[in-house]
Design a protein around this motif. Structure first.
Motif, PDB file in Angstrom:
ATOM      1  N   GLY A 153       4.144  -8.339  -2.468  1.00 53.77           N
ATOM      2  CA  GLY A 153       3.619  -7.978  -1.155  1.00 53.77           C
ATOM      3  C   GLY A 153       2.105  -8.087  -1.188  1.00 53.77           C
ATOM      4  N   TYR A 156      -3.522  -4.585  -1.593  1.00 48.59           N
ATOM      5  CA  TYR A 156      -4.492  -3.859  -0.768  1.00 48.59           C
ATOM      6  C   TYR A 156      -5.682  -3.343  -1.565  1.00 48.59           C
ATOM      7  CZ  TYR A 156      -1.120  -3.636   3.120  1.00 48.59           C
ATOM      8  OH  TYR A 156      -0.266  -3.944   4.148  1.00 48.59           O
ATOM      9  N   SER A 172      -0.111  -2.177  -3.826  1.00 49.44           N
ATOM     10  CA  SER A 172       0.419  -3.243  -2.986  1.00 49.44           C
ATOM     11  C   SER A 172       1.397  -2.756  -1.931  1.00 49.44           C
ATOM     12  CB  SER A 172       1.108  -4.273  -3.894  1.00 49.44           C
ATOM     13  OG  SER A 172       1.872  -5.205  -3.165  1.00 49.44           O
ATOM     14  N   GLY A 173       1.587  -3.633  -0.952  1.00 51.26           N
ATOM     15  CA  GLY A 173       2.628  -3.433   0.043  1.00 51.26           C
ATOM     16  C   GLY A 173       4.032  -3.522  -0.525  1.00 51.26           C
ATOM     17  N   ASP A 174       4.164  -3.979  -1.769  1.00 56.70           N
ATOM     18  CA  ASP A 174       5.490  -4.020  -2.406  1.00 56.70           C
ATOM     19  C   ASP A 174       5.905  -2.666  -2.988  1.00 56.70           C
ATOM     20  OD1 ASP A 174       4.145  -3.740  -4.829  1.00 56.70           O
ATOM     21  OD2 ASP A 174       4.575  -5.767  -5.545  1.00 56.70           O
ATOM     22  N   GLN A 175       5.098  -1.621  -2.695  1.00 58.49           N
ATOM     23  CA  GLN A 175       5.408  -0.231  -3.061  1.00 58.49           C
ATOM     24  C   GLN A 175       5.165   0.063  -4.539  1.00 58.49           C
ATOM     25  OE1 GLN A 175       9.368   0.743  -1.570  1.00 58.49           O
ATOM     26  NE2 GLN A 175       8.875   0.005   0.479  1.00 58.49           N
ATOM     27  N   GLU A 197       4.427   1.228   1.639  1.00 61.18           N
ATOM     28  CA  GLU A 197       3.273   0.434   1.233  1.00 61.18           C
ATOM     29  C   GLU A 197       2.182   1.335   0.656  1.00 61.18           C
ATOM     30  OE1 GLU A 197       2.625  -3.588   3.351  1.00 61.18           O
ATOM     31  OE2 GLU A 197       2.407  -2.042   4.880  1.00 61.18           O
TER      32      GLU A 197
END
Length: 320
Positions: A153, A156, A172-175, A197
């Motif tokens: 993802g 950030y 990241s947005g991939d958690q 996220e």
């Protein structure tokens, strides 16, 4: 020393994304900002100075896309790096009236995070992008040294360890929160830190194994890298996504966070009631946050309401 009083400066038409105190000059701050909430338009790097009467604008540099993050050089007090919506990094010199000195464009999508290494003996910069990669740079070299792939993802946040040379963390947005070593290929550690996220992370300045994450689920979580099965603390109180989190440079268990709920909150995770204070002085998403290395307890923040504020919250005005 810079004035500890604080102040407010409006950047008309600009929405603040990041604010960082200079490691060299007390009371000097850099703010990365964008027009039209970063969705369209240009960006500005504003360099501000605090004096007895408040905050003044020392320099401003414009870029043709929104600026999303800023980091000060650790080997030249005049140099800064920003990153922008066009995927590029810009190097600026505040001693010059025009810029940038260099532009590094490799990321395929928005460059959202940039950080200059704080460990002595290396001058390295890491950037994170919506293209799901982090990149390693030597500011003296015209191209990236390495690209770190693995996130699934948007990346950030990319932050260097203040303790371990060549080690950085990414959120990241991939958690996941991931830890990388620039000397080794592949990811060192993957922590499934939230079921949402993750927009921000930071390293504790007093414990090389401790990191904090801030996420869209409104929670802050502390992670001990020696045992990642569960967080060492969870801090609840924000009512919208946490945009940025910073550990105190002066206190091992104190940290600050800012959020899309317009607030900045101060926490001591060692206390039974960890929320020390909630500061509500913005009227829009609060995105930028930093704690001064020079003036103990002093904070800078910026928001989409066009305001940059330097202040000392009451919980930091007394020794913690």
């Amino acid at each position: 020393m810079g004035s500890a009083r604080g102040g407010v400066l409006r950047l008309p038409g600009l929405h603040g994304y990041a604010a960082e105190f200079s490691p060299y000059w007390p009371g000097r701050v850099a703010c990365a900002a964008a027009q039209y909430y970063g969705i369209a338009g240009c960006g500005t790097l504003a360099v501000l100075e605090q004096n007895e009467s408040g905050i003044v604008l020392l320099r401003s540099f414009d870029w043709n896309d929104g600026l999303f993050d800023v980091t000060w050089s650790e080997n030249n007090e005049h140099v800064l790096i920003t990153c922008s919506g066009d995927g590029s990094l810009q190097i600026w010199d505040t001693a010059k009236t025009k810029g940038p000195l260099q532009v590094y464009k490799e990321h395929a999508q928005e460059a959202y995070s940039v950080d200059w290494s704080q460990t002595r003996g290396e001058q390295l910069v890491v950037s994170g992008s919506w293209d799901q990669t982090a990149k390693l740079w030597d500011p003296a070299v015209g191209k990236s040294l390495c690209t770190f792939k693995g996130h699934e993802g948007v990346v950030y946040s990319t932050i260097w360890s203040p303790h371990i040379p060549g080690c950085f963390a990414s959120a990241s947005g991939d958690q996941t929160l991931r830890v990388w070593d620039v000397k080794a290929p592949g990811v060192k550690l993957v922590i499934p830190a939230h079921q949402a996220e993750i927009l921000s992370c930071d390293w504790c300045k007093y414990d090389e194994n401790l990191l904090v994450t801030g996420a869209v689920d409104c929670s802050l979580k502390g992670w001990d890298l020696r045992n990642i099965r569960q967080p060492v603390f969870v801090l609840l109180g924000h009512t919208y996504a946490i945009r940025r989190v910073k550990f105190s440079p002066f206190h091992a268990t104190l940290l600050a966070s800012c959020s899309y709920d317009f607030t900045v909150r101060f926490w001591d995770f060692s206390k039974p009631n960890p929320l020390l204070e909630t500061v509500e002085h913005h009227t829009e998403f609060t995105c930028g946050l930093d704690l001064s290395l020079h003036n103990r307890g002093q904070v800078v923040d910026c928001a989409w309401d066009e305001l940059v504020k330097i202040y000392t919250p009451s919980c930091l005005a007394v020794p913690v």
